[in-house]
Design an enzyme around this catalytic site. Structure first.
Site, PDB file in Angstrom:
ATOM      1  N   HIS A  19      38.960  14.498   5.073  1.00  0.00           N
ATOM      2  CA  HIS A  19      39.010  14.609   6.537  1.00  0.00           C
ATOM      3  C   HIS A  19      37.860  15.487   7.060  1.00  0.00           C
ATOM      4  CE1 HIS A  19      42.641  12.389   6.495  1.00  0.00           C
ATOM      5  NE2 HIS A  19      43.413  13.346   6.042  1.00  0.00           N
ATOM      6  N   ASP A  46      39.066   4.896   8.618  1.00  0.00           N
ATOM      7  CA  ASP A  46      40.017   4.880   7.503  1.00  0.00           C
ATOM      8  C   ASP A  46      39.315   5.209   6.175  1.00  0.00           C
ATOM      9  OD1 ASP A  46      42.423   4.584   6.260  1.00  0.00           O
ATOM     10  OD2 ASP A  46      42.441   2.397   6.292  1.00  0.00           O
ATOM     11  N   LEU A 101      26.473   9.104  26.031  1.00  0.00           N
ATOM     12  CA  LEU A 101      27.651   8.484  25.403  1.00  0.00           C
ATOM     13  C   LEU A 101      28.949   9.179  25.807  1.00  0.00           C
ATOM     14  CD1 LEU A 101      28.779   6.624  23.005  1.00  0.00           C
ATOM     15  CD2 LEU A 101      28.666   8.718  21.639  1.00  0.00           C
TER      16      LEU A 101
HETATM   17  C1  FPP Z   1      42.424   7.813   7.857  1.00  0.00           C
HETATM   18  O1  FPP Z   1      42.137   8.039   6.506  1.00  0.00           O
HETATM   19  C2  FPP Z   1      41.996   8.956   8.638  1.00  0.00           C
HETATM   20  C3  FPP Z   1      42.804   9.734   9.396  1.00  0.00           C
HETATM   21  C4  FPP Z   1      44.239   9.483   9.535  1.00  0.00           C
HETATM   22  C5  FPP Z   1      42.267  10.893  10.118  1.00  0.00           C
HETATM   23  C6  FPP Z   1      40.921  10.692  10.708  1.00  0.00           C
HETATM   24  C7  FPP Z   1      40.384  11.982  11.114  1.00  0.00           C
HETATM   25  C8  FPP Z   1      39.089  12.331  11.043  1.00  0.00           C
HETATM   26  C9  FPP Z   1      38.029  11.404  10.581  1.00  0.00           C
HETATM   27  C10 FPP Z   1      38.643  13.678  11.447  1.00  0.00           C
HETATM   28  C11 FPP Z   1      39.124  14.059  12.822  1.00  0.00           C
HETATM   29  C12 FPP Z   1      38.256  15.055  13.379  1.00  0.00           C
HETATM   30  C13 FPP Z   1      38.181  15.395  14.682  1.00  0.00           C
HETATM   31  C14 FPP Z   1      37.124  16.319  15.095  1.00  0.00           C
HETATM   32  C15 FPP Z   1      39.084  14.874  15.717  1.00  0.00           C
HETATM   33  P1  FPP Z   1      43.349   8.195   5.505  1.00  0.00           P
HETATM   34  O2  FPP Z   1      43.669   9.642   5.366  1.00  0.00           O
HETATM   35  O3  FPP Z   1      44.484   7.331   5.925  1.00  0.00           O
HETATM   36  O4  FPP Z   1      42.670   7.670   4.199  1.00  0.00           O
HETATM   37  P2  FPP Z   1      43.355   6.846   3.024  1.00  0.00           P
HETATM   38  O5  FPP Z   1      43.849   5.565   3.648  1.00  0.00           O
HETATM   39  O6  FPP Z   1      42.238   6.655   2.087  1.00  0.00           O
HETATM   40  O7  FPP Z   1      44.455   7.707   2.490  1.00  0.00           O
END
Ligand code: FPP
Length: 230
Positions: free
Chosen positions: A29, A12, A123
């Site tokens: 992201h 997150d 892993l």
């Molecule tokens: C939450 O942060 C994150 C997500 C919803 C997406 C997570 C995805 C990645 C880390 C990259 C994925 C990559 C691959 C290769 C599968 P948020 O956007 O909700 O953050 P915020 O709460 O600060 O708005």
């Protein structure tokens, strides 16, 4: 140091990390995907058996079209850049969730990475994509019920057997959520029955190898009794 076998992370804080730097959410992201590489390699080195990362929830479709489009493209960008290194490190890629809801191109790159790495013995790096625990449990129940209706098995399900009907069969030892929120957001509800929880204020784009080691140290201080006494 005792290493947890199965670790799950709710990644997150990408959006907030980007906003703080005056960048678009997608930049968060992108950095988040780079951290998947760093934490995957670190988990492999530490001897964690399975790392399950919450990359896209069944609720994330509600986000603006542009952000959803970018999140769908990220697995392709990620595997293009890092698959070679994952292979060199004997890491096996798997996924949990309903992949078939994604664009064909996303399905292809994920399936290719899974196929290419299926014989690796390091892993198990499991990406939870289009994953939701309530959906997972519902699908598992439907599958089991259908087998009973079809007379393929008796109505004698046990807890350990039910796990086999889920996307993730293993129990979680350590569940980490980055960026300060303290909730599960529909992630691995069945599998966390006896997990240890760590909620860290560090955002996912800043959660590096040392942060993972610190979490494992904290895990080592916990007294896990699984409902018994010591
Ligand atoms: C939450 O942060 C994150 C997500 C919803 C997406 C997570 C995805 C990645 C880390 C990259 C994925 C990559 C691959 C290769 C599968 P948020 O956007 O909700 O953050 P915020 O709460 O600060 O708005």
């Amino acid at each position: 140091m005792k290493i947890p076998e199965t670790v799950a992370i709710i990644m997150d804080g990408n959006g907030r990390w980007a906003k703080k730097r005056g960048l678009p959410r997608t930049a968060g992201h992108k950095k988040g995907a780079d951290m998947i590489r760093e934490i995957g390699l670190a988990a492999n080195e530490l001897g964690i058996k399975k790392l399950i990362l919450y990359a896209f929830s069944t609720e994330n479709w509600k986000r603006p079209e542009e952000e959803v489009g970018y999140l769908c493209k990220l697995p392709g960008l990620f595997f293009d850049r890092y698959m070679k290194e994952l292979m060199e490190n004997n890491i096996k890629v798997t996924f949990a969730g309903e992949l078939d809801k994604f664009p064909q191109e996303t399905q292809n790159v994920v399936n290719k990475a899974v196929e290419q790495s299926k014989n690796n013995t390091g892993l198990n790096l499991c990406l939870a994509i289009n994953y939701g625990a309530q959906r997972e449990i519902t699908l598992g129940i439907k599958k089991y019920a259908q087998e009973v209706v079809d007379n393929k098995r008796a109505n004698d399900l046990s807890e350990s057997e039910f796990s086999k009907y889920l996307f993730v069969e293993e129990d979680i030892d350590l569940m980490i959520r980055t960026s300060g929120e303290q909730r599960l957001s529909n992630f691995l509800l069945w599998q966390v029955a006896y997990a240890e929880f760590i909620f860290t204020p560090v955002s996912w784009p800043e959660f590096d190898k040392q942060c993972l080691i610190d979490c494992i140290k904290e895990y080592n201080e916990r007294d896990r009794r699984f409902g018994g006494i010591k």
